[in-house]
Structures are given as structure tokens and as C-alpha cells.
Design a protein around this motif. Structure first.
Motif, PDB file in Angstrom:
ATOM      1  N   GLY B 169       0.793  -1.229   0.000  1.00  0.00           N
ATOM      2  CA  GLY B 169       0.000   0.000   0.000  1.00  0.00           C
ATOM      3  C   GLY B 169       0.822   1.273   0.000  1.00  0.00           C
ATOM      4  O   GLY B 169       0.362   2.305   0.491  1.00  0.00           O
ATOM      5  N   VAL B 170       2.024   1.218  -0.539  1.00  0.00           N
ATOM      6  CA  VAL B 170       2.908   2.394  -0.495  1.00  0.00           C
ATOM      7  C   VAL B 170       2.357   3.531  -1.365  1.00  0.00           C
ATOM      8  O   VAL B 170       1.927   3.307  -2.502  1.00  0.00           O
ATOM      9  N   GLY B 171       2.366   4.725  -0.811  1.00  0.00           N
ATOM     10  CA  GLY B 171       1.919   5.911  -1.527  1.00  0.00           C
ATOM     11  C   GLY B 171       2.633   7.133  -0.980  1.00  0.00           C
ATOM     12  O   GLY B 171       3.590   7.016  -0.202  1.00  0.00           O
ATOM     13  N   ALA B 193      10.178   4.704  -3.650  1.00  0.00           N
ATOM     14  CA  ALA B 193      10.481   6.114  -3.928  1.00  0.00           C
ATOM     15  C   ALA B 193       9.691   6.591  -5.146  1.00  0.00           C
ATOM     16  O   ALA B 193       9.133   7.693  -5.157  1.00  0.00           O
ATOM     17  N   ARG B 194       9.620   5.744  -6.175  1.00  0.00           N
ATOM     18  CA  ARG B 194       8.869   6.101  -7.385  1.00  0.00           C
ATOM     19  C   ARG B 194       7.390   6.341  -7.080  1.00  0.00           C
ATOM     20  O   ARG B 194       6.758   7.212  -7.687  1.00  0.00           O
ATOM     21  N   ARG B 199       9.659   8.724   2.987  1.00  0.00           N
ATOM     22  CA  ARG B 199      10.657   8.164   3.907  1.00  0.00           C
ATOM     23  C   ARG B 199      10.817   6.688   3.592  1.00  0.00           C
ATOM     24  O   ARG B 199       9.866   5.912   3.713  1.00  0.00           O
ATOM     25  N   VAL B 200      11.998   6.291   3.162  1.00  0.00           N
ATOM     26  CA  VAL B 200      12.261   4.899   2.800  1.00  0.00           C
ATOM     27  C   VAL B 200      13.506   4.445   3.543  1.00  0.00           C
ATOM     28  O   VAL B 200      14.615   4.935   3.295  1.00  0.00           O
ATOM     29  N   ALA B 213      21.144   1.632  -2.556  1.00  0.00           N
ATOM     30  CA  ALA B 213      19.830   1.915  -1.963  1.00  0.00           C
ATOM     31  C   ALA B 213      19.614   3.423  -1.864  1.00  0.00           C
ATOM     32  O   ALA B 213      18.552   3.932  -2.222  1.00  0.00           O
ATOM     33  N   ARG B 214      20.625   4.134  -1.413  1.00  0.00           N
ATOM     34  CA  ARG B 214      20.494   5.598  -1.315  1.00  0.00           C
ATOM     35  C   ARG B 214      20.318   6.213  -2.703  1.00  0.00           C
ATOM     36  O   ARG B 214      19.515   7.124  -2.892  1.00  0.00           O
ATOM     37  N   ARG B 215      21.057   5.701  -3.674  1.00  0.00           N
ATOM     38  CA  ARG B 215      20.906   6.224  -5.037  1.00  0.00           C
ATOM     39  C   ARG B 215      19.487   5.960  -5.563  1.00  0.00           C
ATOM     40  O   ARG B 215      18.944   6.767  -6.315  1.00  0.00           O
ATOM     41  N   PHE B 216      18.891   4.846  -5.136  1.00  0.00           N
ATOM     42  CA  PHE B 216      17.532   4.498  -5.565  1.00  0.00           C
ATOM     43  C   PHE B 216      16.468   5.260  -4.767  1.00  0.00           C
ATOM     44  O   PHE B 216      15.277   5.134  -5.056  1.00  0.00           O
ATOM     45  N   GLY B 217      16.853   5.978  -3.733  1.00  0.00           N
ATOM     46  CA  GLY B 217      15.860   6.794  -3.026  1.00  0.00           C
ATOM     47  C   GLY B 217      15.719   6.526  -1.542  1.00  0.00           C
ATOM     48  O   GLY B 217      14.860   7.133  -0.897  1.00  0.00           O
ATOM     49  N   ALA B 218      16.532   5.612  -0.990  1.00  0.00           N
ATOM     50  CA  ALA B 218      16.454   5.380   0.455  1.00  0.00           C
ATOM     51  C   ALA B 218      16.881   6.653   1.187  1.00  0.00           C
ATOM     52  O   ALA B 218      17.898   7.261   0.849  1.00  0.00           O
TER      53      ALA B 218
END
Lengths: 349, 349
Positions: B169-171, B193-194, B199-200, B213-218
Motif C-alpha cells: 500500500g505504499v503511496g 520512492a517512485r 521516507r524509505v 539503496a540511497r541512489r535508488f531513493g532510500a
């Protein structure tokens, strides 16, 4: 006051107990107008969940506030209230997200509250309600006595049926199967119909319950169980399966029935207490992408949403009560449900 | 053609096999541009899932269509295609609902298709794709070779990470914890993140993976595990827990980590193959109202949604490939992942 106490397997007595008093500034004292027996009360009654000491019973009540602690803000003496079956602060993270039954300070009738203080059961003349602001909902006065059964149903069974339907993602496009024709299952039928589901299949093999299911909005009734039940559902749905299933029993058989009733990517909302032996078979759920959600219903969160529909007669969840007795006859109220002579018993102190 | 075959525990050989040919009018024959090794390929490789005969390996490929059966309508020779890791008709009830991985006629690379015909693995030079219209997605020409890793990632790992996020249910309001820092977990970070999660929190104890992970949005990385991991999450969130957790491993430990990471009423999206031993503890889920969903990702359903973001560079899921080898060196591709020298290995025939 008089209170309902379980002393051993199928041994219910109504006994004198001290009147509850305010123990914390967040408490309310409520004189009980009506209480009732829950299917989950039958687990200890039957000895499936053994007790190790006499147990004060009941977790559903409506009544009139007699006294409140110094910090209570939202209820006052004279208010007619519905208590959620679990107590909650309604301020913690889980409560704010709408899951009052998973409150950080949740506690239950008949056991210690979050502060470690004893709380009586709901099947008595008077109750102490901890965290009153977070646990009670006020019904606007004047309250029509004819509505009492339906208001009482909101304390647990209707909120629980609603939770099954919400957890199963039921909406105006949903084909729904309801497993269990007890008071919760019937409430699940009512909740699914209320949420707009155009097709609601109740699984029932009792004529009186099937009739009430239809009155609550079931479009079809299936008497078969197991693989035959799934085949009967496919017959009704042109070879397909349901989008959502509501598991309202708590046994392994009923859970498997619910899982078997939905298509790939379908959803199961489960509210049957797993004391009945239900399990979640991860291999099947994984390969068929079936989502499962549910658990103890956040009644305190749902009551404000459901209450207007009870007050204006849109829904009549109190029809699940087919036996009403004075509190003194609590033993018969239990026996009638245990022997399936009653769907759900209401008690009047 | 050359094909990757598993003969026993950690015994990968690239061998000659007959070129696949059209066997059914719904087939396509695809010349493989790139294939790769999946974390789930390591279950049989390591003997956790024993095999009883030599096994054709791989279920992820992109390539160029060479030939189609008489009934294939949506792909034609010369098309560059991505194959979903599972085959589906994309017309049955489950497919229409978006769950192509639970198709009534689903089948897999390296085993019998729904018609009982043998299908080669994806780690080879040529593949036969059953139900081509329902299993393949065409990439608009011309295809930039630099995009091949990211297109290949859509076949499974990015779609699987996306499925974990969707199932949880991520939004745009979600605080998300991702359990697992393999290619799927990292893809889950990218997917969360997309989908707008502000907050991830990635759980990782490997510097290179944490960096990706950080580059992907963590937004945060937690190295601790178990109860210490939950405490670290609470520290980051001001004493609270996540709304959603993505379980991307498949072990009992990782599932419990995901369940422990979310608040009451939180959601767990799980895509780790439960061959790793993960279970769903119904008592905890019931009392904390935690919803669980997921399973095999419906890649065929997700690829058309994710593809535009790859083509325009919004996401670069192919960054999970940190090793690229010629097909002949498949044994090393497996060994590098098994020994955690590589996150994910890409093979070029």
C-alpha cells in the motif's frame, strides 16, 4: 452489582460483585442498559481456551454514563454511550491510523487495563471504562429504546463484520463470499451490501440464518462446504471466483474455504479469532497472490461511521439478536448460543 | 543453441541443446539479447530446493522475436521484447484483475507449459515463449543498447520490487521499511520512492548495497537486525514505526523483521520466495491488524506501467546488475551471486 462470571467449562453464574468505581482520572463509570454474548465468549465457555480462575465475562455494552474522572472530556454523566469492545487511547500512532484495536495502550473487559487496574466484564450492571475518551462513543439524545439492539451491535459484531469487508477491499465492484453464518458472518453480509457490493454470496446451511443473510443483502446462499462449496460458487459465477472473501469463523476449514473462494489476486478479510485453529498457508497465498488482512476490529474507529446509518434506519444490525433475556439468566443466554438455538443473545440488567 | 543447465548442487554447465521451435500457434521464438541470474535461481543451485533431473535455468530475458505462431497478434518478427518471468494468457479472470502471475494458464521457463509442452530456460541463446501475446511486451524501436539492463530488470526484479511496494500500500504518505538488500530489495526501494514515499528506510549491512539503496531513493539505512533493527527504526521515526514494510528475502527472520517494523494496522508486501522458510504468524497479524499481500509479481501487468519510466530515464533499475558476463561464463555468474561478490549477474549470449 450483579455480574456474569465463568467458573469452569459451561459453568456461568450471575453473582454479586463490588460496584466498580473511578480508579483513574481517565475512567468513566457506565450503568449498563444492554450487554450481550459473543461467539468468542464461547471459546472459554467450552474450554477451548481454558481459564485458570473465575472470569468476569462480556465485552459488549451500551449504557448511561454515571460518573467520569477529572481528565475525561468527551463524555459526561447522563450520556448514552457505546463502548468499543477493546479500550484505546485513540491518540497513539496506530489509533491515529484508524486501528484502535491495535492501540499502544489497549486493554480488555475482564482483565487488567493498561495501568494494571482490574476491569470488570461487560455482562454486569455497572462497568468501569478505562481511557473513556478513547473508548466510548456518545449516541445523541434522545435514544429510542427500539434502537438499543442495533446500537449494541456496533460495539463489536457489526464493527467486526465491517472490518472483514473493509479488510477484504469490498466496494461497488466486488463479488463477495462470506464464510460463517454466525452473528459476525451475518454482519459481514450487511457490511458488504452497505459498501455497495452487487453480489454477496453467504455460505450457510441453517434456514433461519440464510433468511437473515438475504434480509441483510445476500444475493445468493451456498450450503455446500469445502471443494463442493467452491464448485457451487463457480457455478453461480459462470465458472469464476469471488474478488473478496470474509472469514468470520476462525477455524482452519473456514480460512481455507475463504482462500479457495477468491480468484488470483483476491482478498481475504479475516476476523474469526484464530483460537479456532485458522492458519495462513503462505505457499498458496504466495502463488495465488491472495492478500489477507483483518484481525480484531477497530470498533472505536468504525462506530462514528456506522452510527448514522443505525440512527436513520439504513441498517438494522440488531436483527442478529434473536434471544433477549434478563441478566440473571445469562447461563441460558450462553447455553442457547452454545447449542445453536440462538444466533446471539442480548442481556438486560 | 547454447543453454545453461543445472546438474546438481552448484554444478552449472553451458551446453548445446536443440534450437527451440514453434510448438503451438500462440508461441513466439525469441533470440535472447540478455538474460540474468535471479536470487531464486540460487535455491536449486544451493540444493535448498533439490532437483531430480538436469534443469534448464533462467526466467528473465529480453530479446528479438524471430518467428511467431499463426495466432499471435501483438508481437511480430523483429520486435524487441521483454518477457515476463511467468507466462500468462492475459485474458482469464485473474489476469484481467491484474494478477497475471496467478493466471489460470500460467507456466514457467524450464518446465512444461500449460499445454504440457517443454519450455527451455531463459539463460540460453533462443527461447520459446508460450502464450506470446499474454507474456511478451514490445519495446518501441529503436532500442538503445545502454537501456538493455534496465529493460531486462523489468522482466522480474523491478516488477517484483514494485509488487512488494504496491502490495504494502505504499503511496505519497508512506513511511516504508525495506527488508533485504539484494536486487529485489533494492528494486523495492526504487519502487517505493517512485510511488512517492517520502521516507524509505533500507535495511542493509553491505556498504555497496546501501550506497545503491540511497541512489535508488532510500532516505535512511539501518544495519541492525531483529529487535535491534526495530529499535533503530523507532529511533529514526521518533518512537514510531513504519506504515509499510517490503519483505524481499523469504526467510522466517526477514518476515518477522518486516512484521515487527510496522505499526498496528500496517501493511507488509512480501515477495521473498517462501522456500526460504518464511511463515505468516496469524496470532501476531490478528492482534496487530497487519495486512499481508504479495507473492509472485504480475510482471506482465506491471511492465507497461514501468516501461515509460525506463525509456525516459526516470528510473534506472538496471543498476542492480554489477556483473556482466558472456553466457558461456554462466557458472561464474552464479558463483559470484552465491558468494555475494555480485548483487545480480547479467548474461549476454
Amino acid at each position: 452489582m450483579k455480574a456474569t462470571i465463568l467458573h469452569g467449562v459451561r459453568e456461568i453464574r450471575v453473582e454479586e460483585r463490588p460496584d466498580p468505581v473511578i480508579l483513574a482520572p481517565t475512567d468513566a463509570i457506565v450503568r449498563v442498559t444492554a450487554a450481550c454474548v459473543c461467539g468468542s465468549d464461547l471459546w472459554p465457555y467450552r474450554g477451548v481456551r481454558p481459564i485458570d480462575a473465575p472470569q468476569a465475562m462480556g465485552h459488549e455494552l451500551v449504557g448511561v454514563v454515571e460518573q467520569v474522572g477529572a481528565e475525561v472530556r468527551s463524555v459526561k454523566p447522563g450520556d448514552f454511550v457505546i463502548s468499543a469492545f477493546s479500550f484505546s487511547d485513540n491518540t497513539c500512532q496506530s489509533c491515529r491510523a484508524g486501528f484502535t484495536s491495535a492501540c499502544d495502550h489497549s486493554s480488555f473487559f475482564g482483565s487488567k487495563d493498561a495501568a494494571g487496574l482490574d476491569t470488570p466484564g461487560a455482562q454486569g450492571e455497572i462497568a468501569r471504562i478505562p481511557l473513556a475518551d478513547g473508548s466510548l462513543v456518545v449516541v445523541p439524545a434522545p435514544v429510542d429504546d427500539a434502537l438499543v439492539p442495533s446500537l449494541l451491535a456496533l460495539a463489536d459484531v457489526m464493527s467486526t463484520g465491517h472490518h472483514a469487508a473493509v479488510s477484504a477491499g469490498v466496494g461497488p465492484e466486488s463479488t463477495v463470499v462470506v464464510v460463517g453464518d454466525g452473528a459476525v458472518g451475518l454482519s459481514g453480509v450487511l457490511a458488504a451490501a452497505r459498501l455497495g457490493a452487487p453480489r454477496v454470496i453467504a455460505m450457510s446451511r441453517h434456514a433461519d440464518r440464510a433468511e437473515l443473510a438475504r434480509r441483510f443483502g445476500a444475493t445468493d446462499v451456498v450450503a455446500e462446504r469445502g471443494e463442493d462449496g467452491v464448485a457451487a460458487i463457480r457455478d453461480l459465477l459462470g465458472g469464476e471466483l469471488a474478488d473478496s472473501a470474509l472469514e468470520c469463523v476462525g477455524t482452519e476449514e473456514s480460512m481455507n474455504q475463504a482462500i479457495g473462494a477468491v480468484r488470483g489476486g483476491g482478498r481475504v478479510g479475516y476476523v474469526g479469532v484464530p483460537a479456532g485453529g485458522s492458519r495462513l498457508p503462505i505457499g498458496v497465498l504466495f502463488s495465488r497472490n491472495i492478500m489477507v488482512g483483518g484481525g480484531m476490529a477497530p470498533a472505536r474507529h468504525y462506530i462514528p461511521e456506522l452510527l448514522p446509518d443505525v440512527l436513520d434506519g439504513t441498517i438494522e444490525p440488531g436483527l442478529v439478536f434473536d434471544l433477549e433475556l434478563p441478566l440473571e439468566e445469562a447461563a441460558e443466554a450462553y447455553a442457547a448460543m452454545d447449542e445453536r438455538r440462538a444466533i446471539k443473545s442480548l442481556l438486560r440488567p
